[in-house]
Design an enzyme around this catalytic site. Structure first.
Site, PDB file in Angstrom:
ATOM      1  N   GLY A  11      22.697  65.614  15.714  1.00  0.00           N
ATOM      2  CA  GLY A  11      22.145  66.480  16.742  1.00  0.00           C
ATOM      3  C   GLY A  11      20.944  67.273  16.251  1.00  0.00           C
ATOM      4  O   GLY A  11      19.962  67.474  16.971  1.00  0.00           O
TER       5      GLY A  11
ATOM      6  N   ASP B  12      33.105  60.773  18.401  1.00  0.00           N
ATOM      7  CA  ASP B  12      33.955  61.858  17.897  1.00  0.00           C
ATOM      8  C   ASP B  12      35.416  61.569  18.204  1.00  0.00           C
ATOM      9  O   ASP B  12      36.301  61.791  17.379  1.00  0.00           O
ATOM     10  CB  ASP B  12      33.565  63.195  18.543  1.00  0.00           C
TER      11      ASP B  12
END
Length: 219
Positions: free
Chosen positions: A70, A91
């Site tokens: 990110g 995730d």
């Protein structure tokens, strides 16, 4: 809860590494994929054999990719819905591998059906906790609650306990009891968090429906 403080701290720490990877032509998506593969390898190769210390070391090295990708996307100005979707989806895969690896240990050489069941519950409840927020947001609700134990707490509690429990293999007596305790904490905390989110969605949906009826009656 940990997301609020830990994510900001590690983002600052990992920013130079993210910039270095960008200069070398590495994409955020590649970091996401490699990180997930590393976590899965650490969890599914080491945990089912009871090698909790080394499994935790491998997982920890790769789990920070969740922050790096990110960071890279923001620095490069390429943040996108696809990147967010890929990151969130993988995730869930990584979390499933961690608790699945623990369940395999307790179903095999760990020989504890109760803890196998608790590990499976941690796996399933973690997925559902994430789903409740995503589903609530998908129907237009803010789901304005974090909950007792979110993903960061689940990972920290489980991995710290697993790593310390792995020291039993190096001759540290009694420390292996930490992992069962951690799994029970995560299981109970996840159940509470799920309840918090369901109650919040129920309240928010009732408020949204009432507001919609009021608008319809007024028009």
């Amino acid at each position: 809860m940990l997301n609020k403080y830990a994510r900001a701290f590690f983002t600052r720490v990992l920013t130079p590494l993210a910039a270095f990877l960008l200069r070398r032509g590495v994409s955020p998506d590649a970091v996401t994929l490699i990180g997930t593969a590393g976590v899965m390898a650490g969890a599914l190769v080491f945990f089912p054999r009871g090698e909790f210390f080394w499994g935790t070391i491998v997982i920890t090295l790769f789990v920070f990719s969740d922050l790096i990708d990110g960071n890279m996307a923001r620095q490069a100005g390429v943040s996108s819905r696809w990147g967010a979707f890929l990151d969130s989806t993988l995730d869930r895969v990584a979390d499933g591998a961690i608790f699945g690896g623990l369940a395999l240990w307790y179903a095999g050489d760990g020989d504890n059906n109760a803890l196998c069941a608790v590990s499976i519950f941690c796996l399933a409840s973690g997925q559902v906790v994430s789903y409740t927020k995503a589903r609530g947001e998908a129907i237009g609700l803010p789901v304005a609650v974090n909950g007792l134990i979110e993903r960061a707490e689940r990972l920290v509690i489980t991995l710290v306990a697993a790593g310390l429990a792995g020291l039993h293999g190096f001759g540290v007596p009694g420390i292996d009891v930490l992992l069962p305790i951690a799994l029970w904490i995560v299981a109970v905390g996840s159940a509470v968090t799920l309840g918090q989110r369901v109650v919040t969605v129920r309240r928010e949906s009732a408020e949204a429906d009432a507001a919609a009826r009021s608008e319809a009656e007024a028009s």
